[in-house]
Design a protein around this motif. Structure first.
Motif: not given
Length: 300
Positions: A78-81, A246-249, A264-268
């Motif tokens: 995942f990329q930061s802002r 937006l980055q999940v796919n 699931a990891l994003v939610a965690k």
């Protein structure tokens, strides 16, 4: 023997300095240092460092880039802002760009100078062009439409300098796309019947009126705002839930897992609003990427 008054005054001042030095320079710092090492306070006081084994990989309260040696985004992370702190997330240069909504016209560089040299070519991008170029890049990385209002298709601010016959009014005599250096093709061919020109270094366009052109981009862009704007400190460790989604796919494809597993990891790793009503939910990028590596290792 009674000492002169000026001596007693100086001695009193010296005693005050010594007492205050001991209290405020030694005892108080030691007390605060001791208190912040109590359980529950220790991690924040020590920088909220995050370790993998014995290796410190970052801080949960300071963002960092997840790019390769050339600055390209690593597709498995995942990329930061964006960050305006130094070259990006530089804790010795924490700052914002200090550019505001009226920053829409770029400064063109001297073509005779090397833009990659230590001194550069004198060019600088306005905030609008920074946002446009970032949105275009994120759109290409994530496979979505990166267009935004007031942006050209090549990722620059869609801004004209329009010259009128009577200064600020009358008929249009000339129009220049000031952020598109020649030989670029202007983002629109004509403006009120006048052919739009590309911009040339060294020409003075200050006599024209700045006119941003909205274009036909959707009012609600696919690329979220925090993907194209830096935080005030330049060290924000979090991104919005929308930017994470937006980055999940891309993450799922890079790691060979399902989008549900990534979500699931994003939610965690998502924190809610402070006290239930302040701010917006946010995703800690470093902790999420570490969770990805431990749960679904990337094999390249």
């Amino acid at each position: 023997m009674r000492l002169p008054s000026w001596i007693t005054q100086h001695l009193a001042a010296l005693r005050a300095v010594l007492v205050l030095t001991v209290l405020l320079g030694i005892l108080y710092p030691l007390a605060v240092t001791g208190i912040v090492q109590l359980p529950g306070l220790r991690d924040n006081a020590n920088g909220s460092l995050v370790k993998t084994g014995e290796t410190t990989v970052g801080s949960s309260i300071v963002g960092q880039a997840f790019t390769d040696a050339d600055g390209n985004p690593l597709k498995q992370y995942f990329q930061s802002r964006p960050s305006a702190a130094g070259a990006g997330y530089d804790m010795d240069s924490t700052s914002a760009s200090n550019l505001g909504p009226e920053s829409i016209e770029d400064t063109l560089g001297d073509p005779a100078l090397d833009p990659n040299s230590a001194d550069g070519d004198g060019s600088s991008q306005a905030l609008l062009s920074q946002v446009c170029s970032r949105s275009k890049a994120v759109g290409e990385l994530e496979g979505v439409d990166g267009s935004r209002p007031y942006c050209t298709a090549d990722g620059l601010g869609a801004v004209l300098r329009v010259f009128y016959s009577d200064g600020l009014s009358g008929t249009v005599t000339r129009a220049v796309s000031v952020n598109q250096r020649c030989p670029a093709t202007p983002f629109i061919g004509t403006y009120e019947g006048v052919t739009v020109e590309c911009a040339k270094f060294g020409e003075d366009y200050s006599g024209g009126v700045l006119v941003p052109v909205r274009g036909d981009a959707p009012a609600d862009p696919a690329v979220p705002a925090d993907a194209v704007t830096a935080s005030g400190s330049g060290l924000d460790p979090n991104i919005s839930v929308a930017y994470a989604d937006l980055q999940v796919n891309r993450i799922a494809q890079a790691r060979g897992i399902t989008t549900d597993q990534v979500r699931a990891l994003v939610a965690k790793n998502t924190t809610g609003r402070a006290l239930g009503f302040m701010g917006e939910p946010a995703v800690n990028v470093l902790e999420l990427n570490l969770d990805l590596d431990s749960t679904y290792p990337f094999h390249g």
